[in-house]
Design an enzyme around this catalytic site. Structure first.
Site, PDB file in Angstrom:
ATOM      1  N   GLU A  73       0.843  -1.196   0.000  1.00  0.00           N
ATOM      2  CA  GLU A  73       0.000   0.000   0.000  1.00  0.00           C
ATOM      3  C   GLU A  73       0.881   1.250   0.000  1.00  0.00           C
ATOM      4  OE1 GLU A  73      -2.968   2.133   3.297  1.00  0.00           O
ATOM      5  OE2 GLU A  73      -1.802   0.344   3.778  1.00  0.00           O
ATOM      6  N   ASP A 182      14.082  -2.610  13.178  1.00  0.00           N
ATOM      7  CA  ASP A 182      15.051  -1.677  12.583  1.00  0.00           C
ATOM      8  C   ASP A 182      14.475  -0.265  12.651  1.00  0.00           C
ATOM      9  OD1 ASP A 182      17.289  -0.673  11.274  1.00  0.00           O
ATOM     10  OD2 ASP A 182      16.542  -1.138   9.281  1.00  0.00           O
TER      11      ASP A 182
END
Length: 201
Positions: A73, A182
């Site tokens: 998306e 991360d």
């Protein structure tokens, strides 16, 4: 189609389609394992409904056998500096971290991933001390030794840290948490509705 910017590893493009705008990451170094790990990570975070991530669609390899892609998306990012949104980000991350508190008993993940282009081992371990020592510190230290075999000082100092690492966490209860993995300033933003969004896990 328009360029969606480039990271340190892959290039990104935005496409207008009949199902809405999509963001597609492209890599010409056959990184399908990397994209598969990112797709599955995004899907798991998305399924918690605790914090917004771009909904992943698919990943694969083009006919040349080298170029790999990840489709998700498209989320329009408006900025990162809104204090209220950052507070909201902290609350949503806390909910994400607590999502599996009563159901997950091991530390790790079902698939290995990368930090940038550096491989990261997520093999399941029964306790966090063992996981972080073996899968994070020792794994990265061994990679550094392989890539720079003459740096004995770094390897020796790293080995000393690993040998006494457990002493820093005596009598501390540590339970498994679902993490982004991360998260830094370049991997989150605020969407056009003012909601925090995290990506590139």
């Amino acid at each position: 189609m328009s360029s969606g910017g480039s990271g340190s590893v892959s290039r990104g493009f935005v496409y207008d389609t009949d199902v809405g705008r999509l963001f597609i990451k492209i890599n010409k170094e056959h990184k399908e394992d990397m994209f598969q790990a990112e797709l599955e990570s995004l899907q798991i975070i998305h399924n918690t409904h605790t914090i917004k991530v771009p909904e992943p669609k698919m990943c694969g390899t083009l006919e040349d056998g080298i170029t790999t892609f990840l489709v998700m998306e498209y989320v329009e990012i408006r900025g990162r500096d809104n204090a209220e949104a950052q507070r909201n980000l902290g609350e949503k991350l806390a909910n994400l971290h607590l999502f599996h508190k009563d159901s997950q008993t091991q530390f790790g993940f079902h698939i290995n991933n990368t930090i940038g282009s550096t491989p990261q081992c997520n093999q399941w371990k029964s306790n966090w001390i063992e996981f972080f020592r073996e899968n994070r510190l020792k794994f990265q230290l061994d990679l550094a030794k392989k890539n720079n075999p003459k740096d004995n000082e770094m390897h020796n100092l790293g080995a000393k840290v690993i040998s006494c690492f457990h002493l820093l966490f005596q009598n501390i209860e540590i339970f498994p948490s679902l993490l982004h993995g991360d998260l830094w300033g370049g991997n989150y933003g605020i969407d056009n509705k003012g909601e925090p969004v995290i990506y590139d896990p």
